[in-house]
Write a protein that holds these residues in place. Sequence first.
Motif: not given
Length: 324
Positions: A123-128
């Motif tokens: 989820x976090x690397x998607x947001x990044x």
Amino acid sequence: MKAIVVSSVGGPEVLEWCDHPVGDPGPGEVRIRHEAVGLNFIDVYFRTGLYPAPNGLPLVPGNEAAGVITAVGEAVSTLQQGDRVAYVGPLGAYAEERVIVADRLVKIPDSIAFDVAAGMMLKGMTAEYLLRRTFEVKAGGTILFHAAAGGVGLIAGQWAKALGATVIGTVGSSEKAALASANGYDHVINYRTEDFVGRVKEITGGKGADVVYDSVGKDTFPGSLDCLRPRGLWVSFGQSSGPIGPIDLGILAKKGSLFATRPSVFTYTASRADLETSAQSLFDVVSRGVVKIGINQRYPLAEAARAHADLEARKTTGTTVLTL
């Protein structure tokens, strides 16, 4: 060891907790003992067969987890037994232990707990990549993010606000609206009670957003296009409400010479350099407290079927982890 195994595609009931061999790591591989596993909607797509399993069935689902290296194969020089690591892909995370290629792993900073790492990597690397590379969000810009109270949405809201953008989100309940408002969103629209297109036009003074991030799919199309300024970008990165189906590209011209893209985290982290850059950007904002990862649900890995049922029923918010 035990793992969740899918022998035939279908509903949550096909997720079976059973014995599963792990084996020893070969050249370029390591074995990991998982401490926590992340739950993501892409897991549902593989379970139902919407996304075919790369190696067929049976399948151990799951793209995201964190744990400790217990054995190291030949030709692995950057990792050693006892290292704390996390990863996004390949499939196989729903297991007590697994063997995985070493170059897909990143070391976890000591300041980040296993469960937080397991719940934030995909989820976090998607947001990044969405906020920094698919469309570079800058101070003064305006974004619309559907499913604002979801795992990616809560991270993206905080991150985009820190970048100086005006952040608009959509949700499906008043409870989710409150959660989104507490995680960076300047304006939250309950699409069950409000016309989200009309509200975006109202909020932006008729101009529209620079970019729309859409992981919902069928239920938000083509409304998402009507929320954009001329030459704005529609980013379709999921389809939790179902596939959109074939699109006549002429609609992009009619609605303002729009741009459209269908990205994936796996493309944006395919190279080792991109993987490390994305992970380090995420670790940085989390370690500094710019983005806080709230784990709102926990389920034993053995009860993954219940977790999937709740996820599909939209009973979950934010980050969910499967515990061991």
